[in-house]
Design a protein around this motif. Structure first.
Motif, PDB file in Angstrom:
ATOM      1  N   THR A 139     -12.023 -94.132 -73.629  1.00 15.01           N
ATOM      2  CA  THR A 139     -12.376 -95.259 -73.285  1.00 15.01           C
ATOM      3  C   THR A 139     -13.420 -95.347 -71.994  1.00 15.01           C
ATOM      4  OG1 THR A 139     -10.470 -95.283 -71.847  1.00 15.01           O
ATOM      5  CG2 THR A 139     -10.470 -96.483 -74.058  1.00 15.01           C
ATOM      6  N   ALA A 140     -13.556 -94.239 -71.279  1.00 11.34           N
ATOM      7  CA  ALA A 140     -14.590 -94.434 -70.097  1.00 11.34           C
ATOM      8  C   ALA A 140     -14.808 -92.699 -69.730  1.00 11.34           C
ATOM      9  CB  ALA A 140     -13.569 -94.774 -68.750  1.00 11.34           C
ATOM     10  N   ILE A 141     -15.781 -92.749 -68.865  1.00  8.52           N
ATOM     11  CA  ILE A 141     -16.090 -91.423 -68.449  1.00  8.52           C
ATOM     12  C   ILE A 141     -16.603 -91.444 -67.100  1.00  8.52           C
ATOM     13  CG2 ILE A 141     -18.255 -91.611 -69.406  1.00  8.52           C
ATOM     14  CD1 ILE A 141     -18.742 -88.481 -69.603  1.00  8.52           C
ATOM     15  N   ASN A 142     -16.607 -90.936 -66.039  1.00  9.42           N
ATOM     16  CA  ASN A 142     -16.879 -90.772 -64.613  1.00  9.42           C
ATOM     17  C   ASN A 142     -18.199 -89.692 -64.584  1.00  9.42           C
ATOM     18  OD1 ASN A 142     -15.652 -88.340 -64.403  1.00  9.42           O
ATOM     19  ND2 ASN A 142     -14.291 -89.078 -63.008  1.00  9.42           N
ATOM     20  N   LYS A 143     -18.797 -89.835 -63.347  1.00  8.74           N
ATOM     21  CA  LYS A 143     -20.015 -89.197 -63.128  1.00  8.74           C
ATOM     22  C   LYS A 143     -19.769 -87.551 -63.227  1.00  8.74           C
ATOM     23  CE  LYS A 143     -23.700 -88.788 -60.092  1.00  8.74           C
ATOM     24  NZ  LYS A 143     -24.631 -89.386 -58.778  1.00  8.74           N
ATOM     25  N   PRO A 144     -18.693 -87.081 -62.608  1.00 15.38           N
ATOM     26  CA  PRO A 144     -18.308 -85.837 -62.905  1.00 15.38           C
ATOM     27  C   PRO A 144     -18.116 -85.043 -64.392  1.00 15.38           C
ATOM     28  CG  PRO A 144     -17.149 -86.537 -60.985  1.00 15.38           C
ATOM     29  CD  PRO A 144     -17.599 -87.775 -61.647  1.00 15.38           C
ATOM     30  N   ALA A 148     -11.495 -90.450 -69.878  1.00 17.61           N
ATOM     31  CA  ALA A 148      -9.868 -91.000 -69.941  1.00 17.61           C
ATOM     32  C   ALA A 148      -9.907 -92.064 -71.186  1.00 17.61           C
ATOM     33  CB  ALA A 148      -9.800 -92.135 -68.781  1.00 17.61           C
ATOM     34  N   GLY A 149      -8.686 -92.058 -71.783  1.00 17.21           N
ATOM     35  CA  GLY A 149      -8.552 -92.590 -73.209  1.00 17.21           C
ATOM     36  C   GLY A 149      -7.173 -92.531 -73.543  1.00 17.21           C
ATOM     37  N   TYR A 150      -6.705 -92.955 -74.796  1.00 22.53           N
ATOM     38  CA  TYR A 150      -5.507 -92.873 -75.175  1.00 22.53           C
ATOM     39  C   TYR A 150      -5.186 -92.461 -76.731  1.00 22.53           C
ATOM     40  CZ  TYR A 150      -7.021 -97.368 -77.338  1.00 22.53           C
ATOM     41  OH  TYR A 150      -7.744 -98.296 -78.059  1.00 22.53           O
ATOM     42  N   TYR A 151      -4.025 -91.820 -77.046  1.00 20.20           N
ATOM     43  CA  TYR A 151      -3.937 -91.550 -78.467  1.00 20.20           C
ATOM     44  C   TYR A 151      -2.623 -91.735 -78.913  1.00 20.20           C
ATOM     45  CZ  TYR A 151      -1.179 -87.584 -76.524  1.00 20.20           C
ATOM     46  OH  TYR A 151      -0.030 -87.141 -75.856  1.00 20.20           O
ATOM     47  N   GLY A 159      -1.542 -91.885 -72.697  1.00 17.60           N
ATOM     48  CA  GLY A 159      -2.927 -91.776 -71.862  1.00 17.60           C
ATOM     49  C   GLY A 159      -3.226 -90.069 -71.954  1.00 17.60           C
ATOM     50  N   PHE A 160      -4.538 -89.996 -71.986  1.00 16.30           N
ATOM     51  CA  PHE A 160      -4.932 -88.608 -71.636  1.00 16.30           C
ATOM     52  C   PHE A 160      -6.126 -88.611 -70.641  1.00 16.30           C
ATOM     53  CE2 PHE A 160      -7.978 -89.679 -75.184  1.00 16.30           C
ATOM     54  CZ  PHE A 160      -9.233 -89.139 -74.696  1.00 16.30           C
ATOM     55  N   VAL A 161      -6.394 -87.678 -70.199  1.00 14.25           N
ATOM     56  CA  VAL A 161      -7.600 -87.239 -69.337  1.00 14.25           C
ATOM     57  C   VAL A 161      -8.069 -85.968 -69.445  1.00 14.25           C
ATOM     58  CG1 VAL A 161      -6.241 -86.323 -67.351  1.00 14.25           C
ATOM     59  CG2 VAL A 161      -8.811 -87.140 -66.952  1.00 14.25           C
ATOM     60  N   ARG A 162      -9.313 -85.886 -69.825  1.00 14.62           N
ATOM     61  CA  ARG A 162     -10.162 -84.709 -70.391  1.00 14.62           C
ATOM     62  C   ARG A 162     -11.228 -84.151 -69.286  1.00 14.62           C
ATOM     63  NH1 ARG A 162     -14.919 -83.126 -72.643  1.00 14.62           N
ATOM     64  NH2 ARG A 162     -14.889 -81.672 -74.633  1.00 14.62           N
ATOM     65  N   THR A 179       1.230 -96.302 -73.242  1.00 16.34           N
ATOM     66  CA  THR A 179       0.136 -96.002 -71.984  1.00 16.34           C
ATOM     67  C   THR A 179      -1.209 -96.053 -72.627  1.00 16.34           C
ATOM     68  OG1 THR A 179       2.105 -94.985 -70.964  1.00 16.34           O
ATOM     69  CG2 THR A 179      -0.149 -94.681 -70.149  1.00 16.34           C
ATOM     70  N   THR A 180      -1.933 -96.867 -71.999  1.00 23.45           N
ATOM     71  CA  THR A 180      -3.181 -97.218 -72.324  1.00 23.45           C
ATOM     72  C   THR A 180      -4.349 -97.145 -71.297  1.00 23.45           C
ATOM     73  OG1 THR A 180      -2.398 -98.591 -74.192  1.00 23.45           O
ATOM     74  CG2 THR A 180      -4.901 -98.551 -74.131  1.00 23.45           C
ATOM     75  N   PRO A 181      -4.873 -96.360 -71.020  1.00 29.88           N
ATOM     76  CA  PRO A 181      -6.084 -96.061 -69.919  1.00 29.88           C
ATOM     77  C   PRO A 181      -7.220 -96.827 -70.297  1.00 29.88           C
ATOM     78  CG  PRO A 181      -4.839 -94.001 -70.404  1.00 29.88           C
ATOM     79  CD  PRO A 181      -4.732 -94.759 -71.422  1.00 29.88           C
ATOM     80  N   TYR A 182      -8.090 -97.425 -69.594  1.00 30.25           N
ATOM     81  CA  TYR A 182      -9.193 -97.966 -69.873  1.00 30.25           C
ATOM     82  C   TYR A 182     -10.465 -97.708 -68.873  1.00 30.25           C
ATOM     83  CZ  TYR A 182      -7.995-101.118 -73.895  1.00 30.25           C
ATOM     84  OH  TYR A 182      -7.468-101.468 -74.915  1.00 30.25           O
ATOM     85  N   GLY A 183     -10.113 -97.121 -67.696  1.00 31.51           N
ATOM     86  CA  GLY A 183     -11.024 -96.731 -66.589  1.00 31.51           C
ATOM     87  C   GLY A 183     -10.867 -95.571 -65.839  1.00 31.51           C
ATOM     88  N   ILE A 184     -11.839 -94.939 -65.396  1.00 32.04           N
ATOM     89  CA  ILE A 184     -11.702 -93.541 -64.529  1.00 32.04           C
ATOM     90  C   ILE A 184     -12.749 -93.921 -63.464  1.00 32.04           C
ATOM     91  CG2 ILE A 184     -13.086 -92.473 -65.907  1.00 32.04           C
ATOM     92  CD1 ILE A 184     -11.326 -90.021 -65.193  1.00 32.04           C
ATOM     93  N   SER A 185     -12.281 -93.485 -62.129  1.00 26.80           N
ATOM     94  CA  SER A 185     -13.190 -93.822 -60.987  1.00 26.80           C
ATOM     95  C   SER A 185     -13.950 -92.330 -60.934  1.00 26.80           C
ATOM     96  CB  SER A 185     -12.362 -94.174 -59.846  1.00 26.80           C
ATOM     97  OG  SER A 185     -11.612 -93.005 -59.226  1.00 26.80           O
ATOM     98  N   GLN A 186     -14.709 -92.362 -59.804  1.00 25.60           N
ATOM     99  CA  GLN A 186     -15.469 -91.013 -59.607  1.00 25.60           C
ATOM    100  C   GLN A 186     -14.529 -90.078 -59.244  1.00 25.60           C
ATOM    101  OE1 GLN A 186     -18.003 -91.435 -61.133  1.00 25.60           O
ATOM    102  NE2 GLN A 186     -19.530 -92.910 -60.467  1.00 25.60           N
ATOM    103  N   ASN A 187     -13.597 -90.255 -58.384  1.00 31.92           N
ATOM    104  CA  ASN A 187     -12.611 -89.337 -57.970  1.00 31.92           C
ATOM    105  C   ASN A 187     -11.207 -89.053 -58.590  1.00 31.92           C
ATOM    106  OD1 ASN A 187     -11.009 -91.605 -57.614  1.00 31.92           O
ATOM    107  ND2 ASN A 187     -10.822 -91.653 -55.227  1.00 31.92           N
ATOM    108  N   GLY A 188     -11.522 -89.659 -60.038  1.00 29.17           N
ATOM    109  CA  GLY A 188     -10.378 -89.664 -61.353  1.00 29.17           C
ATOM    110  C   GLY A 188      -9.305 -90.044 -61.120  1.00 29.17           C
ATOM    111  N   SER A 189      -9.093 -91.451 -60.288  1.00 23.86           N
ATOM    112  CA  SER A 189      -8.397 -92.326 -60.340  1.00 23.86           C
ATOM    113  C   SER A 189      -8.462 -93.066 -61.546  1.00 23.86           C
ATOM    114  CB  SER A 189      -8.199 -93.401 -59.437  1.00 23.86           C
ATOM    115  OG  SER A 189      -8.018 -92.668 -58.103  1.00 23.86           O
ATOM    116  N   ILE A 190      -7.197 -93.235 -62.547  1.00 25.12           N
ATOM    117  CA  ILE A 190      -7.191 -93.894 -63.797  1.00 25.12           C
ATOM    118  C   ILE A 190      -6.558 -95.301 -63.741  1.00 25.12           C
ATOM    119  CG2 ILE A 190      -6.655 -93.633 -66.065  1.00 25.12           C
ATOM    120  CD1 ILE A 190      -6.802 -90.387 -65.818  1.00 25.12           C
TER     121      ILE A 190
END
Length: 206
Positions: A139-144, A148-151, A159-162, A179-190
């Motif tokens: 669902t989302a990707i940050n600059k680094p 983030a997403g879900y499965y 939720g998952f983070v890759r 659990t359904t993540p939709y956003g991720i910040s530059q520092n990795g907060s979801i």
């Protein structure tokens, strides 16, 4: 073709047939005018804009030829549009997020179900499937480059983070049935939402 709309209390309007632009000025406070740009993918029946990065590059899905199957596109800050499909996607490609480097994430469908994808700025596309999942959505990707997403699996939605190295960590909010993540910040907060016995709630995972 883009139609740009500017709002200003004076209600001044200017049209240019040669450029196909309609500008309407309606500003309640001087210096606080907003610009609205309307665009469509050429030949599309519908065009959705799901994400934009700090450089003004937009990503989203569109449909065409009377079909409901979505395809992906990227629109740069100058209005140039590039369309794409994940190879093997038989039931659609849907971008959901874009980072400042121009990497795009989303989901695509084939005979095996839904899979996440990462389209690198070079145009190379990588599939993302959480081990043991029946469906994966990015669902989302940050600059680094963290995604983030879900499965889904036999136990529900998680939720998952890759990370940028491709290492995937799954997680569930305490007490959640989904659990359904939709956003991720530059520092990795979801951010996202989860469902438990009391209802649906938003969350931030730091």
């Amino acid at each position: 073709t883009s139609n740009r709309y500017r709002r200003n209390v004076c209600a001044k309007a200017a049209a240019s047939a040669s450029l196909g632009l309609l500008l309407t000025f309606l500003c309640s406070t001087p210096g606080q005018c907003l610009t609205y740009t309307v665009f469509d993918v050429a030949g599309a029946d519908s065009s959705d804009a799901y994400a934009i990065n700090a450089k003004g590059v937009v990503a989203g899905p569109y449909t065409s030829n009377g079909s409901n199957i979505p395809h992906g596109y990227i629109r740069d800050a100058l209005g140039n549009i590039t369309t794409f499909d994940v190879k093997g996607a038989t039931s659609g490609t849907s971008p959901n997020g874009i980072n400042d480097h121009g990497a795009v994430v989303g989901t695509y469908d084939d005979a095996g179900g839904s899979h996440g994808f990462l389209r690198r700025p070079s145009g190379k596309i990588v599939s993302i499937d959480v081990a043991g999942s029946s469906n994966t959505v990015a669902t989302a990707i940050n600059k680094p480059g963290s995604i983030a997403g879900y499965y889904s699996d036999g136990a529900g939605t998680h939720g998952f983070v890759r990370d940028s190295f491709g290492i995937v960590a799954s997680f569930d909010m305490p007490g959640a049935t989904s659990t359904t993540p939709y956003g991720i910040s530059q520092n990795g907060s979801i951010t996202g939402y989860f469902v438990d016995a009391k209802g649906t709630h938003g969350f931030v995972r730091d």
